[in-house]
Design a protein around this motif. Sequence first.
Motif, PDB file in Angstrom:
ATOM      1  N   GLN A   1       0.816  -1.214   0.000  1.00  0.00           N
ATOM      2  CA  GLN A   1       0.000   0.000   0.000  1.00  0.00           C
ATOM      3  C   GLN A   1       0.853   1.271   0.000  1.00  0.00           C
ATOM      4  O   GLN A   1       0.317   2.372   0.071  1.00  0.00           O
ATOM      5  N   GLY A   2       2.172   1.094  -0.084  1.00  0.00           N
ATOM      6  CA  GLY A   2       3.076   2.235  -0.184  1.00  0.00           C
ATOM      7  C   GLY A   2       3.700   2.682   1.115  1.00  0.00           C
ATOM      8  O   GLY A   2       4.445   3.672   1.138  1.00  0.00           O
ATOM      9  N   HIS A   3       3.448   1.966   2.208  1.00  0.00           N
ATOM     10  CA  HIS A   3       4.030   2.316   3.498  1.00  0.00           C
ATOM     11  C   HIS A   3       5.414   1.685   3.648  1.00  0.00           C
ATOM     12  O   HIS A   3       5.642   0.562   3.195  1.00  0.00           O
ATOM     13  N   THR A   4       6.326   2.401   4.279  1.00  0.00           N
ATOM     14  CA  THR A   4       7.639   1.824   4.571  1.00  0.00           C
ATOM     15  C   THR A   4       7.548   1.025   5.868  1.00  0.00           C
ATOM     16  O   THR A   4       7.093   1.543   6.885  1.00  0.00           O
ATOM     17  N   VAL A   5       7.978  -0.225   5.802  1.00  0.00           N
ATOM     18  CA  VAL A   5       7.790  -1.152   6.918  1.00  0.00           C
ATOM     19  C   VAL A   5       9.127  -1.777   7.305  1.00  0.00           C
ATOM     20  O   VAL A   5       9.846  -2.315   6.457  1.00  0.00           O
ATOM     21  N   LEU A   6       9.435  -1.712   8.597  1.00  0.00           N
ATOM     22  CA  LEU A   6      10.602  -2.396   9.143  1.00  0.00           C
ATOM     23  C   LEU A   6      10.125  -3.639   9.879  1.00  0.00           C
ATOM     24  O   LEU A   6       9.305  -3.559  10.793  1.00  0.00           O
ATOM     25  N   LEU A   7      10.617  -4.785   9.466  1.00  0.00           N
ATOM     26  CA  LEU A   7      10.352  -6.040  10.152  1.00  0.00           C
ATOM     27  C   LEU A   7      11.519  -6.369  11.072  1.00  0.00           C
ATOM     28  O   LEU A   7      12.678  -6.174  10.693  1.00  0.00           O
TER      29      LEU A   7
ATOM     30  N   ILE B   1      19.963  -3.070   9.563  1.00  0.00           N
ATOM     31  CA  ILE B   1      18.761  -3.069   8.729  1.00  0.00           C
ATOM     32  C   ILE B   1      19.136  -3.393   7.287  1.00  0.00           C
ATOM     33  O   ILE B   1      20.072  -2.815   6.735  1.00  0.00           O
ATOM     34  N   TYR B   2      18.380  -4.299   6.666  1.00  0.00           N
ATOM     35  CA  TYR B   2      18.667  -4.723   5.296  1.00  0.00           C
ATOM     36  C   TYR B   2      17.420  -4.577   4.428  1.00  0.00           C
ATOM     37  O   TYR B   2      16.293  -4.754   4.900  1.00  0.00           O
ATOM     38  N   LYS B   3      17.645  -4.290   3.163  1.00  0.00           N
ATOM     39  CA  LYS B   3      16.551  -4.330   2.202  1.00  0.00           C
ATOM     40  C   LYS B   3      16.154  -5.780   1.974  1.00  0.00           C
ATOM     41  O   LYS B   3      16.987  -6.684   2.036  1.00  0.00           O
ATOM     42  N   THR B   4      14.878  -6.004   1.706  1.00  0.00           N
ATOM     43  CA  THR B   4      14.420  -7.324   1.291  1.00  0.00           C
ATOM     44  C   THR B   4      14.126  -7.276  -0.209  1.00  0.00           C
ATOM     45  O   THR B   4      14.275  -6.235  -0.846  1.00  0.00           O
ATOM     46  N   ARG B   5      13.690  -8.369  -0.751  1.00  0.00           N
ATOM     47  CA  ARG B   5      13.375  -8.400  -2.185  1.00  0.00           C
ATOM     48  C   ARG B   5      12.050  -7.714  -2.495  1.00  0.00           C
ATOM     49  O   ARG B   5      11.666  -7.580  -3.659  1.00  0.00           O
ATOM     50  N   TYR B   6      11.354  -7.259  -1.443  1.00  0.00           N
ATOM     51  CA  TYR B   6      10.061  -6.614  -1.627  1.00  0.00           C
ATOM     52  C   TYR B   6      10.180  -5.099  -1.436  1.00  0.00           C
ATOM     53  O   TYR B   6      10.852  -4.638  -0.502  1.00  0.00           O
ATOM     54  N   GLU B   7       9.515  -4.364  -2.294  1.00  0.00           N
ATOM     55  CA  GLU B   7       9.557  -2.909  -2.220  1.00  0.00           C
ATOM     56  C   GLU B   7       8.954  -2.430  -0.892  1.00  0.00           C
ATOM     57  O   GLU B   7       7.952  -2.958  -0.420  1.00  0.00           O
ATOM     58  N   ASN B   8       9.608  -1.429  -0.287  1.00  0.00           N
ATOM     59  CA  ASN B   8       9.164  -0.784   0.958  1.00  0.00           C
ATOM     60  C   ASN B   8       9.312  -1.662   2.191  1.00  0.00           C
ATOM     61  O   ASN B   8       8.862  -1.277   3.279  1.00  0.00           O
ATOM     62  N   LEU B   9       9.920  -2.832   2.053  1.00  0.00           N
ATOM     63  CA  LEU B   9      10.006  -3.770   3.173  1.00  0.00           C
ATOM     64  C   LEU B   9      11.466  -4.001   3.564  1.00  0.00           C
ATOM     65  O   LEU B   9      12.281  -4.404   2.727  1.00  0.00           O
ATOM     66  N   PHE B  10      11.781  -3.752   4.842  1.00  0.00           N
ATOM     67  CA  PHE B  10      13.141  -3.857   5.354  1.00  0.00           C
ATOM     68  C   PHE B  10      13.154  -4.804   6.550  1.00  0.00           C
ATOM     69  O   PHE B  10      12.114  -5.073   7.161  1.00  0.00           O
ATOM     70  N   LEU B  11      14.346  -5.310   6.885  1.00  0.00           N
ATOM     71  CA  LEU B  11      14.432  -6.364   7.895  1.00  0.00           C
ATOM     72  C   LEU B  11      15.662  -6.197   8.783  1.00  0.00           C
ATOM     73  O   LEU B  11      16.757  -5.920   8.302  1.00  0.00           O
ATOM     74  N   ILE B  12      15.437  -6.346  10.097  1.00  0.00           N
ATOM     75  CA  ILE B  12      16.534  -6.648  11.022  1.00  0.00           C
ATOM     76  C   ILE B  12      16.432  -8.146  11.291  1.00  0.00           C
ATOM     77  O   ILE B  12      15.498  -8.596  11.962  1.00  0.00           O
ATOM     78  N   PRO B  13      17.350  -8.951  10.746  1.00  0.00           N
ATOM     79  CA  PRO B  13      17.222 -10.408  10.831  1.00  0.00           C
ATOM     80  C   PRO B  13      17.745 -10.961  12.147  1.00  0.00           C
ATOM     81  O   PRO B  13      18.322 -10.228  12.981  1.00  0.00           O
ATOM     82  N   SER B  14      17.555 -12.243  12.327  1.00  0.00           N
ATOM     83  CA  SER B  14      18.137 -12.942  13.473  1.00  0.00           C
ATOM     84  C   SER B  14      18.640 -14.296  13.021  1.00  0.00           C
ATOM     85  O   SER B  14      18.343 -14.766  11.923  1.00  0.00           O
ATOM     86  N   ASP B  15      19.420 -14.920  13.889  1.00  0.00           N
ATOM     87  CA  ASP B  15      19.772 -16.326  13.741  1.00  0.00           C
ATOM     88  C   ASP B  15      19.804 -16.920  15.143  1.00  0.00           C
ATOM     89  O   ASP B  15      19.455 -16.245  16.124  1.00  0.00           O
ATOM     90  N   ASP B  16      20.197 -18.200  15.261  1.00  0.00           N
ATOM     91  CA  ASP B  16      20.109 -18.843  16.575  1.00  0.00           C
ATOM     92  C   ASP B  16      21.057 -18.249  17.606  1.00  0.00           C
ATOM     93  O   ASP B  16      20.910 -18.479  18.806  1.00  0.00           O
ATOM     94  N   ALA B  17      22.020 -17.423  17.155  1.00  0.00           N
ATOM     95  CA  ALA B  17      22.917 -16.758  18.103  1.00  0.00           C
ATOM     96  C   ALA B  17      22.194 -15.727  18.953  1.00  0.00           C
ATOM     97  O   ALA B  17      22.720 -15.275  19.984  1.00  0.00           O
ATOM     98  N   LEU B  18      20.974 -15.341  18.554  1.00  0.00           N
ATOM     99  CA  LEU B  18      20.230 -14.337  19.311  1.00  0.00           C
ATOM    100  C   LEU B  18      19.986 -14.769  20.748  1.00  0.00           C
ATOM    101  O   LEU B  18      19.866 -13.923  21.647  1.00  0.00           O
ATOM    102  N   ASP B  19      19.929 -16.077  20.987  1.00  0.00           N
ATOM    103  CA  ASP B  19      19.750 -16.567  22.359  1.00  0.00           C
ATOM    104  C   ASP B  19      20.832 -16.034  23.293  1.00  0.00           C
ATOM    105  O   ASP B  19      20.623 -15.933  24.511  1.00  0.00           O
ATOM    106  N   ASN B  20      21.989 -15.699  22.747  1.00  0.00           N
ATOM    107  CA  ASN B  20      23.108 -15.226  23.570  1.00  0.00           C
ATOM    108  C   ASN B  20      22.865 -13.849  24.176  1.00  0.00           C
ATOM    109  O   ASN B  20      23.643 -13.399  25.015  1.00  0.00           O
ATOM    110  N   VAL B  21      21.801 -13.171  23.763  1.00  0.00           N
ATOM    111  CA  VAL B  21      21.537 -11.830  24.286  1.00  0.00           C
ATOM    112  C   VAL B  21      20.745 -11.877  25.595  1.00  0.00           C
ATOM    113  O   VAL B  21      20.599 -10.849  26.268  1.00  0.00           O
ATOM    114  N   GLN B  22      20.266 -13.051  25.982  1.00  0.00           N
ATOM    115  CA  GLN B  22      19.421 -13.143  27.178  1.00  0.00           C
ATOM    116  C   GLN B  22      20.139 -12.635  28.423  1.00  0.00           C
ATOM    117  O   GLN B  22      19.586 -11.819  29.192  1.00  0.00           O
ATOM    118  N   ASP B  23      21.361 -13.082  28.653  1.00  0.00           N
ATOM    119  CA  ASP B  23      22.103 -12.656  29.843  1.00  0.00           C
ATOM    120  C   ASP B  23      22.413 -11.163  29.800  1.00  0.00           C
ATOM    121  O   ASP B  23      22.387 -10.482  30.830  1.00  0.00           O
TER     122      ASP B  23
END
Length: 264
Positions: A29-35, A73-95
């Motif tokens: 719909q033309g909105h800029t979206v960060l996932l 923040i990274y561009k995705t293959r979709y227009e107006n859609l951006f991403l901060i990704p994760s992987d399984d290392a994210l568990d290390n941020v709990q402490d």
Amino acid sequence: MKTVSSISLAGGQGKTTVVLFLARLLASQGHTVLLIDADPQSSLTTFLGFQVESDSPTLLEVLKKQVATEDGIYKTRYENLFLIPSDDALDNVQDYLAGSGTGAFTLKRRLTPIAKLFDYCIIDAPPQRSQICLTVIGASNALMIPIETSVKGLQSLIRTLELIAEMKDDQEAFDGEILGVIPFRDRWVGLRRTTESESNIDSMKQISTEWLGSDLVLPSIRESEKFKQAINKGLTLHEMGQGDLAYPVEVIAEKIKKLEVKPL
């Protein structure tokens, strides 16, 4: 920027599915979206077809302030859609979050510098009560709660509402809105909803009223292989010719657009 999170304290409740189709709709719909993929299982990152390189910053580095937020923040293959990704290392941020003393505010603080760059931020929370989940809620202007139409789903709904109530008791931790409960995998046979789905949705309405003071159950997302097909093909439901299945997501999008955000 309006920040909305999808939260449910059990796996398989439809959190990632709702986030993905909601973000795709708003972006179309033309909105800029960060996932933001805040789940160490990284399903959202995978669904978007994004590959995390070994030396690329992810949400882990953003939360620990090892990089500036915009560098994660990274561009995705979709227009107006951006991403901060994760992987399984994210568990290390709990402490790190637990030891900071202000873990519930960490993500909110990291998002502040980039708040003017996007119209919406949609976050996929982890399906467990964890420090990551707490900081996701703390960063949110509003929450949506996808719940499978099953006994497991009802149990997840109660646990989720208990956690939200605890954080609402601390007004500084979360003072946002509950957009609603979204029944997921609503089963129909022909033109009739199954007895099991009917019963579970009625229970959701009762639980919602007891905990939230009103029936906040939104239109249900039907059980359909079309969702998986759309994800695999990288298409929206409308592009798949399944506009009727998109109706619940459209309702959520309209509620988000009407959301009033308090100034920082």
